[in-house]
Design a protein around this motif. Structure first.
Motif, PDB file in Angstrom:
ATOM      1  N   VAL A  25       5.920  -2.366  -5.944  1.00  0.00           N
ATOM      2  CA  VAL A  25       5.139  -2.330  -7.189  1.00  0.00           C
ATOM      3  C   VAL A  25       3.684  -2.699  -6.901  1.00  0.00           C
ATOM      4  CG1 VAL A  25       4.817  -3.442  -9.435  1.00  0.00           C
ATOM      5  CG2 VAL A  25       7.113  -2.758  -8.696  1.00  0.00           C
ATOM      6  N   TYR A  26       3.494  -3.716  -6.082  1.00  0.00           N
ATOM      7  CA  TYR A  26       2.139  -4.169  -5.740  1.00  0.00           C
ATOM      8  C   TYR A  26       1.331  -3.042  -5.092  1.00  0.00           C
ATOM      9  CZ  TYR A  26      -1.508  -6.974  -3.428  1.00  0.00           C
ATOM     10  OH  TYR A  26      -2.703  -7.491  -2.985  1.00  0.00           O
ATOM     11  N   ASN A  27       1.903  -2.417  -4.095  1.00  0.00           N
ATOM     12  CA  ASN A  27       1.189  -1.346  -3.392  1.00  0.00           C
ATOM     13  C   ASN A  27       0.999  -0.118  -4.272  1.00  0.00           C
ATOM     14  OD1 ASN A  27       0.776  -2.568  -0.763  1.00  0.00           O
ATOM     15  ND2 ASN A  27       2.993  -2.500  -0.544  1.00  0.00           N
ATOM     16  N   LEU A  28       1.997   0.156  -5.125  1.00  0.00           N
ATOM     17  CA  LEU A  28       1.877   1.283  -6.042  1.00  0.00           C
ATOM     18  C   LEU A  28       0.747   1.047  -7.045  1.00  0.00           C
ATOM     19  CD1 LEU A  28       3.017   3.996  -7.003  1.00  0.00           C
ATOM     20  CD2 LEU A  28       4.667   2.704  -8.408  1.00  0.00           C
ATOM     21  N   ALA A  29       0.622  -0.182  -7.526  1.00  0.00           N
ATOM     22  CA  ALA A  29      -0.453  -0.513  -8.474  1.00  0.00           C
ATOM     23  C   ALA A  29      -1.821  -0.293  -7.834  1.00  0.00           C
ATOM     24  CB  ALA A  29      -0.306  -1.954  -8.939  1.00  0.00           C
ATOM     25  N   GLU A  30      -1.956  -0.681  -6.566  1.00  0.00           N
ATOM     26  CA  GLU A  30      -3.227  -0.460  -5.883  1.00  0.00           C
ATOM     27  C   GLU A  30      -3.517   1.033  -5.718  1.00  0.00           C
ATOM     28  OE1 GLU A  30      -3.565  -2.682  -2.244  1.00  0.00           O
ATOM     29  OE2 GLU A  30      -4.329  -4.409  -3.359  1.00  0.00           O
ATOM     30  N   CYS A  32      -2.542   3.435  -7.634  1.00  0.00           N
ATOM     31  CA  CYS A  32      -2.817   4.055  -8.933  1.00  0.00           C
ATOM     32  C   CYS A  32      -4.012   3.417  -9.642  1.00  0.00           C
ATOM     33  CB  CYS A  32      -1.573   3.963  -9.830  1.00  0.00           C
ATOM     34  SG  CYS A  32      -0.158   4.904  -9.221  1.00  0.00           S
ATOM     35  N   SER A  33      -4.634   2.427  -9.022  1.00  0.00           N
ATOM     36  CA  SER A  33      -5.810   1.753  -9.589  1.00  0.00           C
ATOM     37  C   SER A  33      -5.519   1.137 -10.948  1.00  0.00           C
ATOM     38  CB  SER A  33      -6.994   2.739  -9.694  1.00  0.00           C
ATOM     39  OG  SER A  33      -7.334   3.232  -8.411  1.00  0.00           O
ATOM     40  N   VAL A  34      -4.409   0.383 -11.013  1.00  0.00           N
ATOM     41  CA  VAL A  34      -4.100  -0.369 -12.229  1.00  0.00           C
ATOM     42  C   VAL A  34      -4.068  -1.853 -11.863  1.00  0.00           C
ATOM     43  CG1 VAL A  34      -2.820   1.497 -13.323  1.00  0.00           C
ATOM     44  CG2 VAL A  34      -1.595  -0.143 -11.883  1.00  0.00           C
ATOM     45  N   THR A  35      -4.290  -2.697 -12.851  1.00  0.00           N
ATOM     46  CA  THR A  35      -4.292  -4.137 -12.633  1.00  0.00           C
ATOM     47  C   THR A  35      -3.127  -4.759 -13.400  1.00  0.00           C
ATOM     48  OG1 THR A  35      -5.772  -4.534 -14.507  1.00  0.00           O
ATOM     49  CG2 THR A  35      -6.791  -4.150 -12.346  1.00  0.00           C
ATOM     50  N   GLY A  36      -2.936  -6.056 -13.181  1.00  0.00           N
ATOM     51  CA  GLY A  36      -1.867  -6.743 -13.892  1.00  0.00           C
ATOM     52  C   GLY A  36      -1.064  -7.621 -12.960  1.00  0.00           C
ATOM     53  N   TRP A  37       0.243  -7.675 -13.166  1.00  0.00           N
ATOM     54  CA  TRP A  37       1.092  -8.543 -12.343  1.00  0.00           C
ATOM     55  C   TRP A  37       2.542  -8.052 -12.355  1.00  0.00           C
ATOM     56  CZ3 TRP A  37       4.747 -10.195 -15.675  1.00  0.00           C
ATOM     57  CH2 TRP A  37       4.387 -10.444 -17.011  1.00  0.00           C
ATOM     58  N   ARG A  88      -7.415  -7.638 -10.941  1.00  0.00           N
ATOM     59  CA  ARG A  88      -6.655  -7.134  -9.799  1.00  0.00           C
ATOM     60  C   ARG A  88      -5.172  -7.213 -10.124  1.00  0.00           C
ATOM     61  NH1 ARG A  88      -4.939 -11.545  -6.510  1.00  0.00           N
ATOM     62  NH2 ARG A  88      -5.701 -13.552  -7.295  1.00  0.00           N
ATOM     63  N   PHE A  89      -4.371  -6.740  -9.187  1.00  0.00           N
ATOM     64  CA  PHE A  89      -2.913  -6.822  -9.384  1.00  0.00           C
ATOM     65  C   PHE A  89      -2.383  -7.928  -8.475  1.00  0.00           C
ATOM     66  CE2 PHE A  89       1.554  -5.697  -9.263  1.00  0.00           C
ATOM     67  CZ  PHE A  89       1.777  -5.207 -10.544  1.00  0.00           C
ATOM     68  N   GLU A  90      -1.460  -8.744  -9.000  1.00  0.00           N
ATOM     69  CA  GLU A  90      -0.931  -9.844  -8.207  1.00  0.00           C
ATOM     70  C   GLU A  90       0.566 -10.030  -8.454  1.00  0.00           C
ATOM     71  OE1 GLU A  90      -2.619 -13.612  -9.362  1.00  0.00           O
ATOM     72  OE2 GLU A  90      -3.031 -12.865 -11.380  1.00  0.00           O
ATOM     73  N   ALA A 162       4.808 -19.744  11.869  1.00  0.00           N
ATOM     74  CA  ALA A 162       3.561 -19.252  11.270  1.00  0.00           C
ATOM     75  C   ALA A 162       3.538 -17.732  11.193  1.00  0.00           C
ATOM     76  CB  ALA A 162       2.371 -19.765  12.079  1.00  0.00           C
ATOM     77  N   ALA A 163       4.003 -17.061  12.248  1.00  0.00           N
ATOM     78  CA  ALA A 163       3.966 -15.599  12.260  1.00  0.00           C
ATOM     79  C   ALA A 163       4.914 -15.013  11.217  1.00  0.00           C
ATOM     80  CB  ALA A 163       4.323 -15.085  13.658  1.00  0.00           C
ATOM     81  N   CYS A 164       6.114 -15.566  11.099  1.00  0.00           N
ATOM     82  CA  CYS A 164       7.067 -15.069  10.099  1.00  0.00           C
ATOM     83  C   CYS A 164       6.591 -15.405   8.689  1.00  0.00           C
ATOM     84  CB  CYS A 164       8.451 -15.653  10.349  1.00  0.00           C
ATOM     85  SG  CYS A 164       9.328 -14.932  11.759  1.00  0.00           S
ATOM     86  N   ALA A 165       5.998 -16.587   8.525  1.00  0.00           N
ATOM     87  CA  ALA A 165       5.489 -16.977   7.205  1.00  0.00           C
ATOM     88  C   ALA A 165       4.383 -16.041   6.747  1.00  0.00           C
ATOM     89  CB  ALA A 165       4.988 -18.419   7.243  1.00  0.00           C
ATOM     90  N   ALA A 166       3.539 -15.588   7.677  1.00  0.00           N
ATOM     91  CA  ALA A 166       2.463 -14.660   7.318  1.00  0.00           C
ATOM     92  C   ALA A 166       3.038 -13.332   6.836  1.00  0.00           C
ATOM     93  CB  ALA A 166       1.549 -14.438   8.523  1.00  0.00           C
ATOM     94  N   GLU A 167       4.067 -12.846   7.517  1.00  0.00           N
ATOM     95  CA  GLU A 167       4.717 -11.599   7.069  1.00  0.00           C
ATOM     96  C   GLU A 167       5.380 -11.806   5.712  1.00  0.00           C
ATOM     97  OE1 GLU A 167       6.124  -9.653  11.315  1.00  0.00           O
ATOM     98  OE2 GLU A 167       7.368 -11.183  10.373  1.00  0.00           O
ATOM     99  N   TYR A 168       6.033 -12.946   5.547  1.00  0.00           N
ATOM    100  CA  TYR A 168       6.773 -13.257   4.325  1.00  0.00           C
ATOM    101  C   TYR A 168       5.854 -13.305   3.108  1.00  0.00           C
ATOM    102  CZ  TYR A 168      10.041 -15.884   1.311  1.00  0.00           C
ATOM    103  OH  TYR A 168      10.861 -16.307   0.288  1.00  0.00           O
ATOM    104  N   GLU A 169       4.595 -13.709   3.318  1.00  0.00           N
ATOM    105  CA  GLU A 169       3.658 -13.869   2.206  1.00  0.00           C
ATOM    106  C   GLU A 169       2.774 -12.644   1.985  1.00  0.00           C
ATOM    107  OE1 GLU A 169       3.749 -16.233   0.149  1.00  0.00           O
ATOM    108  OE2 GLU A 169       5.056 -17.644   1.206  1.00  0.00           O
ATOM    109  N   ASP A 170       2.915 -11.612   2.815  1.00  0.00           N
ATOM    110  CA  ASP A 170       2.020 -10.443   2.751  1.00  0.00           C
ATOM    111  C   ASP A 170       2.693  -9.305   1.984  1.00  0.00           C
ATOM    112  OD1 ASP A 170       0.307  -8.340   3.092  1.00  0.00           O
ATOM    113  OD2 ASP A 170       0.404  -8.296   5.282  1.00  0.00           O
ATOM    114  N   PRO A 171       2.210  -8.986   0.770  1.00  0.00           N
ATOM    115  CA  PRO A 171       2.843  -7.922  -0.019  1.00  0.00           C
ATOM    116  C   PRO A 171       2.802  -6.552   0.649  1.00  0.00           C
ATOM    117  CG  PRO A 171       1.395  -9.250  -1.382  1.00  0.00           C
ATOM    118  CD  PRO A 171       1.114  -9.620   0.034  1.00  0.00           C
TER     119      PRO A 171
END
Length: 762
Positions: A25-30, A32-37, A88-90, A162-171
């Motif tokens: 959903v996050y990547n799709l929103a970007e 399609c240029s829509v904002t929200g959450w 932005r979308f979050e 740290a490396a897995c946490a970065a992936e885990y937090e990256d939409p």
């Protein structure tokens, strides 16, 4: 779909958590240029969108047509909303509401992306046995409770590096909020041990396991939902040793291979079977064995089919990877002594499998819920499940109508239970045959877990009518303890209802149910099993059945099928002549006792079972006189049957009863004339197919009904199914088959649930 608004709220229910839906959903929103959450809720996923109308329309279209592979949208509501002026979308934190629930994703086979990384020397997870992402890996087997967050899984004890946490937090990463995500630095590890001593860890542990398998030893392997027992499938000595230690005489073993090319060395794989093998569920698929197959005959004695699955976890992939001298197929059977539940905890496996396994390949990712492998076969271009478990359960079955919260306890054999809520039926994973305390305990643990996961507080309990089933006794106790209505459902009515629910039937229009199986407690106290019913979810009439025959000794005749043949001959007034195979299979003293038992009706309940008719026919033509597992005689008769045979035997349908005396006499005459068993078996299958057709036609004449539902364990016989279906469809009937739940007793709980719901509705 178009709404004239600059802001909308979207609520989605279905399999939308733990499957990469929010990053999608996050990547799709970007895009399609829509904002929200977007946020997870206890009931699914909620999205707030703001943007130009064309952008919103584009988003909604892609949302429904391009969802992640493991996602399933069951309901989507779009509402107008007030703009919140987002720039932005979050992704917001999850919102928990007390009574809401969502379906839970089953465990999923390793995906192509993870498999590619597994073999990439440049990847930090190169050859890591627990690689996974939002598109694959453990789900149901590691979930302790919802919401599906890492602290609520058995991965809670593995803090992210740290490396897995970065992936885990990256939409934008496919491991965004993949709860089992891990790597060699922070995740589970594998080791090999024997006689209580750890011999090696990590890669060398897998190397030792491979070496021992190559030497013909038996290895216990901790997998996704429990332990497997593995050995070289091409080594007759190893397979025979596994049979002897596991106390499993003849029942076929499951097999596992690295890739399709390996399976095709041993079996013919048709296009749709190829799809089933490579599906994300990765079930065991029954395949036609090649005459040149090097798989040991001891794997599936007297069978022309083998049950193969592809390696579905990274650990299995590494274990089975091709190498000179390493077998291309391993036996991969459930880690248990016959008739017990699969072992899934380390200590339990060490105790229960010590007399079977030479060594153990273990890991420290805890399994919370044991789950056996699923088994399917292909019927044309459709899935025909025989055991619905790993990869499928606990995925909610979407029904045609809403149901109250119910618990259905299922049957005795091949038990599953079912919980319902709204339009979902949560049919459990395969529990097994409810014949011992260990299986009963697994059944009770499963019910407790499902009720907690899906927040179901049953308003009523449904069960089989048989008074001695452990599942029935549990239902009775639960009904009394919780002061709930108890609804007992006739076994074959439940079969009919299960087939209707499987086909999302939502009508009170009656259908013809042809329910053929081995055992079902009847309303007249007899053991039913060949029932032509007219009805539906609300009720039924039993219109036609096989003529009754005694079942002397009950289970004794199920195992000693020669006794069943003699009982059928006696019931039809046919002498036990000395040359007949079932007569020769039983000594004179036992025959004398049996005859007395039949005449005096001593422990000889009546049965109309089609399963027992198949057993009797198998014994009569000399295929098998005794059985070591359920339906063995019938399965072996199907195996030898000439599928091209066109002849059949006479029978009559009179006053709602199928008279088989003419069939037995003709079969005996055929046997005495020297007809080979393959011809006799082929003609018997043709005869039963004609019984099905003529029974349905006679009911159609008086009712006008032209829809037929086929359910019951006998319909696992694909030769009978193919012939009967063709006859019915050629005669103008519409035929309903199972596709989502097993036709055998593994589907009974679903039928009990939908019947109970209609009875409560009134």
């Amino acid at each position: 779909m178009s709404l004239q608004a600059t802001a909308i709220r979207v609520r989605i229910r279905g399999v939308v958590q733990g499957v990469g839906f929010r990053p999608f959903v996050y990547n799709l929103a970007e895009q399609c240029s829509v904002t929200g959450w977007v946020r997870n809720t206890s009931g699914g996923v909620e999205i707030h969108l703001e943007g130009a109308q064309p952008a919103l329309d584009a988003f909604l279209e892609a949302l429904q047509n391009q969802a992640p592979p493991l996602a399933r949208i069951d309901a989507l509501d779009i509402l107008s909303a007030l703009p919140e002026s987002h720039r932005r979308f979050e992704i917001l934190a999850s919102q928990v509401a007390g009574d809401e629930f969502i379906p839970v994703s089953p465990d999923i086979a390793i995906c192509p992306d993870c498999r590619r990384e597994l073999y990439d020397p440049a990847d930090r997870r190169h050859r890591y046995p627990f690689i996974n992402c939002t598109n694959c890996g453990p789900r149901f087997t590691i979930i302790r409770q919802l919401p599906y967050d890492r602290p609520n899984t058995t991965m809670a004890g593995f803090p992210l590096c740290a490396a897995c946490a970065a992936e885990y937090e990256d939409p934008r990463n496919r491991r965004f909020h993949a709860q089992p995500v891990a790597c060699p630095v922070c995740g589970p590890t594998v080791w090999f041990e024997a006689h209580g001593h750890r011999l090696s860890e990590s890669e060398s542990a897998i190397t030792i396991a491979r070496s021992w398998l190559r030497q013909g030893k038996i290895i216990a392997i901790k997998g996704l939902g429990g332990f497997h027992l593995a050995c070289d499938a091409t080594n007759p000595t190893a397979v025979a040793a596994l049979r002897q230690r596991k106390k499993r005489s003849d029942k076929p073993f499951a097999l596992m291979a690295f890739d399709l090319e390996s399976i095709e060395l041993y079996c013919r794989v048709r296009p749709f079977e190829r799809e089933l093998l490579q599906s994300r569920q990765a079930p065991i698929v029954l395949l036609e064995r090649k005459n040149t197959s090097a798989v040991a005959a001891e794997v599936a004695p007297q069978q022309n089919r083998l049950g193969f699955m592809l390696a579905y976890t990274p650990l299995h992939v590494l274990l089975l990877e091709p190498a000179a001298g390493f077998p291309k197929a391993l036996v991969m059977t459930s880690g248990n002594i016959s008739d017990e539940p699969i072992a899934y905890q380390d200590g339990e496996a060490a105790d229960r499998l010590a007399s079977i396994a030479d060594g153990y390949l273990l890991h420290n990712r805890e399994i919370f819920m044991r789950v056996d492998d699923s088994v399917v076969q292909a019927v044309g271009e459709r899935t025909y499940p025989l055991r619905r478990s790993r990869g499928y359960a606990p995925d909610g079955l979407l029904l045609a109508h809403e149901l109250p919260a119910l618990l259905a306890a299922g049957a005795e054999l091949k038990n599953t239970f079912c919980l319902t809520r709204r339009r979902y039926a949560f049919l459990s994973h395969y529990i097994g045959d409810m014949e011992n305390f260990e299986t009963l305990r697994s059944f009770e643990e499963g019910i407790t877990h499902y009720e907690r996961l899906f927040k179901v507080t049953p308003q009523a309990v449904a069960c089989d009518m048989h008074p001695n089933y452990l599942s029935t006794r549990y239902a009775q106790q639960r009904s009394q303890m919780d002061n709930l209505p108890l609804i007992q459902v006739q076994h074959h009515h439940a079969h009919l209802a299960a087939c209707l629910a499987d086909n999302q039937w939502d009508s009170d229009q009656p259908v013809i149910g042809v329910c053929l199986d081995g055992t079902g407690y009847g309303t007249d106290g007899a053991i039913w099993g060949s029932e032509f019913l007219l009805g539906g979810l609300r009720g039924y009439q039993r219109i036609i059945r096989l003529n009754y025959a005694p079942l002397p000794g009950g289970d004794q005749s199920v195992r000693n099928v020669a006794r069943m043949a003699l009982a059928h001959l006696w019931a039809n007034g046919i002498e036990w002549e000395a040359d007949l195979p079932p007569v020769r299979a039983i000594c004179a003293d036992e025959r004398a006792v049996l005859l007395t038992q039949l005449k005096r009706k001593l422990n000889a309940p009546l049965t109309s079972s089609m399963g027992r008719l198949f057993d009797a026919a198998s014994a009569l033509i000399g295929v098998r006189a005794s059985a070591t597992y359920e339906a063995q005689a019938a399965i072996e008769m199907e195996t030898i049957a000439d599928a091209l045979e066109t002849g059949d035997y006479p029978f009559e349908i009179r006053a709602g009863e199928i008279d088989t005396s003419g069939m037995w006499q003709a079969m005996i005459a055929d046997w005495r004339s020297g007809s080979p068993p393959a011809r006799l078996a082929g003609r018997f299958h043709n005869t039963v197919s004609r019984m099905v057709l003529q029974g349905c036609q006679s009911i159609q004449k008086v009712s006008g009904v032209d829809i037929v539902a086929l359910s019951g364990g006998v319909w696992q016989n694909t030769l009978l199914l193919k012939k009967s279906r063709a006859l019915l469809e050629d005669a103008g009937f519409r035929v309903l088959l199972h596709e989502r739940v097993p036709t055998n007793d593994g589907g009974i709980a679903l039928g009990q649930a939908v019947i109970a719901a209609r009875m409560l509705k009134g």
